[in-house]
Motif scaffolding. Structure first.
Motif, PDB file in Angstrom:
ATOM      1  N   LEU A  18       0.818  -1.223   0.000  1.00  0.00           N
ATOM      2  CA  LEU A  18       0.000   0.000   0.000  1.00  0.00           C
ATOM      3  C   LEU A  18       0.848   1.268   0.000  1.00  0.00           C
ATOM      4  CD1 LEU A  18      -2.933  -0.917   2.426  1.00  0.00           C
ATOM      5  CD2 LEU A  18      -3.168  -0.199   0.043  1.00  0.00           C
ATOM      6  N   ILE A  19       2.023   1.229   0.646  1.00  0.00           N
ATOM      7  CA  ILE A  19       2.872   2.428   0.702  1.00  0.00           C
ATOM      8  C   ILE A  19       3.859   2.468  -0.462  1.00  0.00           C
ATOM      9  CG2 ILE A  19       2.665   2.665   3.207  1.00  0.00           C
ATOM     10  CD1 ILE A  19       5.436   1.446   3.501  1.00  0.00           C
ATOM     11  N   GLY A  20       3.639   1.591  -1.468  1.00  0.00           N
ATOM     12  CA  GLY A  20       4.430   1.673  -2.686  1.00  0.00           C
ATOM     13  C   GLY A  20       5.534   0.652  -2.817  1.00  0.00           C
ATOM     14  N   GLY A  21       5.663  -0.267  -1.863  1.00  0.00           N
ATOM     15  CA  GLY A  21       6.707  -1.280  -1.940  1.00  0.00           C
ATOM     16  C   GLY A  21       6.330  -2.413  -2.877  1.00  0.00           C
ATOM     17  N   GLU A  22       7.324  -3.213  -3.230  1.00  0.00           N
ATOM     18  CA  GLU A  22       7.108  -4.394  -4.068  1.00  0.00           C
ATOM     19  C   GLU A  22       7.563  -5.629  -3.319  1.00  0.00           C
ATOM     20  OE1 GLU A  22       9.486  -3.520  -7.505  1.00  0.00           O
ATOM     21  OE2 GLU A  22       7.794  -2.651  -8.588  1.00  0.00           O
ATOM     22  N   ILE A  23       6.840  -6.724  -3.495  1.00  0.00           N
ATOM     23  CA  ILE A  23       7.207  -7.974  -2.842  1.00  0.00           C
ATOM     24  C   ILE A  23       8.351  -8.619  -3.629  1.00  0.00           C
ATOM     25  CG2 ILE A  23       6.413 -10.273  -2.157  1.00  0.00           C
ATOM     26  CD1 ILE A  23       3.617  -9.081  -1.842  1.00  0.00           C
TER      27      ILE A  23
END
Length: 291
Positions: free
Chosen positions: A224-229
Motif C-alpha cells: 500500500l505504501i508503494g513497496g514491491e514484494i
C-alpha cells in the motif's frame, strides 16, 4: 542456523553463566527484569474492536495486492532488468519517471541508493524496468545505454556514469515465486505439526490463523505504501512468521500452565491473566528486536 544458535545459547551458554555466577556470588534469590508490575489489562474485553480493525486491514491488504496485480511484485518474480549508475546532481524521482514514461517506459521505477565504502560515499541511481518495458526498446542498444541517453539529454546535471545491468527472465522469476511459496508452506506445515504435538491441534490452527494474519497485513501495508514484494521481502515475512509463532507459543505455554494452576477462573479470565503475565517479556523482546 538462527534457531540452532538460539537453542545453543539458551541451553548451554545461559546455564554456564548461571553456574559461574553461583560459584562467584552468594545469592539466594534472582529477580528477573519486569517492566510492568502486576498488570491487569482486559485484553479480551477489546476483542470486538480489534477484530474489526484486523478484518479491515486484512481485506485492505488482499485488495491492495489484487488491485496492483503484477505491479505488487518485483522483477524477482515477474522478470525484468535493473540498471544502476553513478551520478553527481540529484534529480527528483518523479521527474525521472515522467521522462521515462514519455520515452516509452511507463512501468519504470527509480530510486537513489547510497553507502559508505572506504570512507567515501557511494551514490547510485537505480532504475528498474519490467519485462514489458524492456521489450519496448526498438534499437540494438542495451537498456543501460538507452536509459542513459534519455536521462543525459533531459537532465545534463545528473552526469550519469559507470553502472551495472542485471536481467532476470520470466521463467526464473516463476521459479523464484514457486520456491518462495514452498518455503512458506513448509514453514507453516512444520509449525502446525510442532504446536499440535506440544499443545493441541486447535492451538495449532489458532496460531497459524494469527500468524498468517500478521504476515498478510505486513505485506499489504508494504504494498500500500508503494513497496514491491521481492525475495528480500519474502525473507522478511518468514522472519515475521517465525517471530510471531515464537511469541504465540510463549503465551500458549503460560495459558497451559495457568489452566492447571488456577481453578476458580473462567477460560477467558485465564487467557487474560496469561497475556498479562507475559506482557513484560513480549515488550522487552519486541523492543530489543526493533533496536
Amino acid at each position: 542456523i538462527g534457531i540452532l544458535t538460539s537453542m545453543f545459547t539458551a541451553l548451554f551458554i545461559s546455564r554456564l553463566i548461571f553456574d559461574i555466577m553461583g560459584r562467584l556470588f552468594d545469592f539466594r534469590t534472582m529477580n528477573m527484569m519486569s517492566i510492568l508490575k502486576e498488570t491487569n489489562f482486559d485484553f479480551l474485553g477489546k476483542k470486538n474492536i480489534t477484530f474489526i480493525i484486523s478484518i479491515v486491514l486484512f481485506v485492505a491488504s488482499i485488495v491492495a495486492v489484487v488491485y496492483k496485480r503484477v505491479d505488487a511484485f518485483s522483477i524477482d518474480f515477474t522478470g525484468g532488468t535493473r540498471v544502476t549508475y553513478d551520478y553527481e546532481s540529484r534529480i527528483s524521482e518523479q521527474d525521472i519517471l515522467s521522462t521515462l514514461a514519455q520515452a516509452g517506459f511507463p512501468g519504470a521505477k527509480a530510486s537513489y541508493k547510497s553507502s559508505i565504502i572506504d570512507a567515501q560515499q557511494n551514490k547510485k541511481l537505480e532504475i528498474v524496468l519490467r519485462k514489458k518495458d524492456v521489450s519496448n526498446i526498438q534499437t540494438d542498444k542495451s537498456p543501460k545505454q538507452e536509459i542513459k541517453e534519455i536521462l543525459d539529454n533531459k537532465f545534463p546535471k545528473l552526469k550519469l556514469g559507470g553502472g551495472e545491468e542485471s536481467s532476470l527472465g520470466g521463467l526464473i522469476g516463476m521459479q523464484f515465486a514457486k520456491t518462495a511459496f514452498i518455503a512458506l508452506a513448509l514453514a507453516i506445515i512444520g509449525m502446525i505439526l510442532y504446536i499440535s504435538i506440544r499443545f493441541e491441534f486447535a492451538y495449532a490452527v489458532a496460531a497459524i490463523i494469527a500468524d498468517m494474519h500478521d504476515i498478510i497485513i505486513a505485506a499489504g501495508i508494504f504494498v500500500l505504501i508503494g513497496g514491491e514484494i521481492s525475495l528480500n521481502v519474502v525473507a522478511a515475512l518468514l522472519t515475521i512468521l517465525g517471530y510471531s509463532v515464537n511469541d504465540t507459543i510463549v503465551v500458549f505455554d503460560r495459558i497451559r500452565e495457568d489452566l492447571s494452576l488456577i481453578k476458580n477462573k473462567s477460560y477467558k479470565d485465564i487467557v487474560n491473566i496469561s497475556i498479562n503475565q507475559t506482557l513484560s517479556r513480549t515488550i522487552m523482546t519486541t523492543a530489543t528486536t526493533l533496536m
